[in-house]
Design an enzyme around this catalytic site. Sequence first.
Site, PDB file in Angstrom:
ATOM      1  N   LYS A  41       0.845  -1.203   0.000  1.00 52.45           N
ATOM      2  CA  LYS A  41       0.000   0.000   0.000  1.00 52.45           C
ATOM      3  C   LYS A  41       0.879   1.252   0.000  1.00 52.45           C
ATOM      4  O   LYS A  41       1.646   1.472   0.932  1.00 52.45           O
ATOM      5  CB  LYS A  41      -0.919  -0.011   1.232  1.00 52.45           C
ATOM      6  CG  LYS A  41      -1.708   1.286   1.463  1.00 52.45           C
ATOM      7  CD  LYS A  41      -2.638   1.169   2.683  1.00 52.45           C
ATOM      8  CE  LYS A  41      -3.305   2.513   2.996  1.00 52.45           C
ATOM      9  NZ  LYS A  41      -4.166   2.464   4.205  1.00 52.45           N
ATOM     10  N   ASP A  75      -2.874  10.047   3.977  1.00 55.68           N
ATOM     11  CA  ASP A  75      -4.270   9.637   4.145  1.00 55.68           C
ATOM     12  C   ASP A  75      -5.011  10.610   5.060  1.00 55.68           C
ATOM     13  O   ASP A  75      -4.923  10.510   6.282  1.00 55.68           O
ATOM     14  CB  ASP A  75      -4.305   8.209   4.727  1.00 55.68           C
ATOM     15  CG  ASP A  75      -5.724   7.698   4.919  1.00 55.68           C
ATOM     16  OD1 ASP A  75      -6.665   8.331   4.384  1.00 55.68           O
ATOM     17  OD2 ASP A  75      -5.894   6.659   5.592  1.00 55.68           O
ATOM     18  N   LYS A  88     -10.481  12.377   8.684  1.00 57.78           N
ATOM     19  CA  LYS A  88      -9.968  11.939   9.983  1.00 57.78           C
ATOM     20  C   LYS A  88      -9.921  13.109  10.958  1.00 57.78           C
ATOM     21  O   LYS A  88      -9.814  14.256  10.524  1.00 57.78           O
ATOM     22  CB  LYS A  88      -8.526  11.424   9.810  1.00 57.78           C
ATOM     23  CG  LYS A  88      -8.400  10.076   9.148  1.00 57.78           C
ATOM     24  CD  LYS A  88      -6.930   9.658   9.094  1.00 57.78           C
ATOM     25  CE  LYS A  88      -6.764   8.311   8.432  1.00 57.78           C
ATOM     26  NZ  LYS A  88      -7.392   7.202   9.155  1.00 57.78           N
ATOM     27  N   ASP A  90       1.420   6.200   5.744  1.00 57.19           N
ATOM     28  CA  ASP A  90       0.461   5.247   5.183  1.00 57.19           C
ATOM     29  C   ASP A  90       0.989   4.579   3.904  1.00 57.19           C
ATOM     30  O   ASP A  90       0.263   3.853   3.231  1.00 57.19           O
ATOM     31  CB  ASP A  90      -0.877   5.954   4.929  1.00 57.19           C
ATOM     32  CG  ASP A  90      -2.068   5.027   5.110  1.00 57.19           C
ATOM     33  OD1 ASP A  90      -1.886   3.933   5.669  1.00 57.19           O
ATOM     34  OD2 ASP A  90      -3.170   5.393   4.667  1.00 57.19           O
ATOM     35  N   ARG A 102      -7.693  -0.642   1.278  1.00 57.85           N
ATOM     36  CA  ARG A 102      -8.206  -1.888   0.696  1.00 57.85           C
ATOM     37  C   ARG A 102      -8.669  -1.686  -0.744  1.00 57.85           C
ATOM     38  O   ARG A 102      -8.665  -2.617  -1.537  1.00 57.85           O
ATOM     39  CB  ARG A 102      -9.318  -2.457   1.599  1.00 57.85           C
ATOM     40  CG  ARG A 102     -10.514  -1.575   1.763  1.00 57.85           C
ATOM     41  CD  ARG A 102     -11.370  -1.947   2.980  1.00 57.85           C
ATOM     42  NE  ARG A 102     -10.724  -1.565   4.249  1.00 57.85           N
ATOM     43  CZ  ARG A 102     -11.216  -1.833   5.451  1.00 57.85           C
ATOM     44  NH1 ARG A 102     -12.342  -2.499   5.579  1.00 57.85           N
ATOM     45  NH2 ARG A 102     -10.571  -1.461   6.544  1.00 57.85           N
TER      46      ARG A 102
END
Length: 489
Positions: free
Chosen positions: A256, A261, A268, A279, A342
């Site tokens: 990844k 992010d 967030k 990330d 994902r």
Amino acid sequence: MAHLSNVKYGSGDWRNNKTDAVAVGIYEDLKMSRQIQGVNRELGRGISNALSANLLKGKIGEVKIIIGKKGNLAFVFGLGKVGNLAPETLRKAAAGVSKLCISNSVSSVSFLIPKEAKDDYISQAAAEGLVLGSYQFNEFKTTGEEPFNIKSAIILGGNKKAITKGAIIAEGVCLARNLENRPGNVSTPSHLADHARKIGKTPDMKVTVFEREKFTKMGMGALAGVASGTDEPPKFIIMEHMAGPKNQKPKILVGKGLTFDSGGISIKPASKMDEMKYDMCGAGVVIGVMKIISILKPKMNIVGIVPSTENMSGDKAYRPGDILTAYNGKTIEVLNTDAEGRLILADALSYASEHYDPEFILDFATLTGAVVVALGHVATGIMGTDDSLIEKIKFSSAITGEKVWEFPLWEEYLDQVKSTIADVKNLGAPGQAGSIAGGAFLHSFVRENIPWCHFDIAGSAWGNKNLPYQNKGLATGEMIRLVVDLLEI
Ligand code: BES
Ligand code: MN
Ligand code: ZN
């Protein structure tokens, strides 16, 4: 120089090496081996004096500096109880020696492998420890003096090949740490692609990078969806090392590469959002391993794949409720734009499954905060489809000291990521088994019968583990050593 990059094997008497200091081990029973007696004589009984003053205990992790009468220096490191010498002990000792070298401005050191250490892993670990312990991240400091680092180290005794290998592995870990510690405005998808291309300059390594337009046309709708909120060019990076026989199935590593992010529209909270520069640590694992492969040049087929983008909000960003189509044709209902890792992995895993006939696929991702709740910063959460692959991973974990813990991927969990209006959704059951939900989602994008294991490194990729071969709060580069062991390169 941010880390020691000159570690060599040596043999013969340490006095001939003319380094600024010597490092030697002592056991908890404090009996002096012949090695340490020699050093003690050289120091004018410095070590025996320190022993009488109770300054040395021989405990694992202990490293003390001893100054001899003529100003000559020794580092004495603890080896624990006699008969229990483990690679991890030497890794810690060597890293502690590096740290003391740096804090005392010692430029070169001869590190003595205990005579009774016959295991090649011990030699390898000592080399790893010396390099990793010297790692500093100071490239953004413009004030103060040039930071000090060790120039060279000689490891005396042990196995030459294992020492060279350990130093090369640590070199790959340091590269990964640099990519990871750099902030999101520097370590961008383009930055990762540039590093991949640089590694790709070696023979046997081929690097291909798909730009936004290309991967979108190819059908990578999940990566394209996540990347839609940013103008920073996203990349789909493929690194192929095909030095093995033509009919040998490739081993595939996917990482990844989310270079920042924010959570996207499902934004967030501000606290610790800065940590989301990390990330892309999954990408760090893959690029670090490929760097090591480019130096060790094993006669094997190994492929690294890194989908890379930022996850930002804005009028072009993807929305909660959107339905995306991944590379394998499956549709995904996006219920939270912060479960983006994902999504980009869905395209990468589908691509790996369809373009190759892999022996196995491993993916590495800072995927869930839930894995930090479950395992803290102590271990990586793993889950997969093939018991014998998982067993091998656990074996390499035990050898390298990089801890993993297996979670189950039972049918019940696979059901939890099914969507009512699309094939799958990017959330599991609310508040339940969050890390497994991540793995269960990824499972849909790995072709059936391909052995696969998912590594959730959100807890292990950075943070405070208090190990001398890691830096408090910074990226660790964990899993690179484990993967190199698993690949048997
Ligand atoms: N990159 C994060 C996971 C993360 C969070 C790693 C905190 C390390 C520390 C990931 O993209 C994410 O945001 N995951 C969400 C998933 C959730 C929305 C299902 C999470 O863990 O909160
Ligand atoms: Mn997220
Ligand atoms: Zn993320």
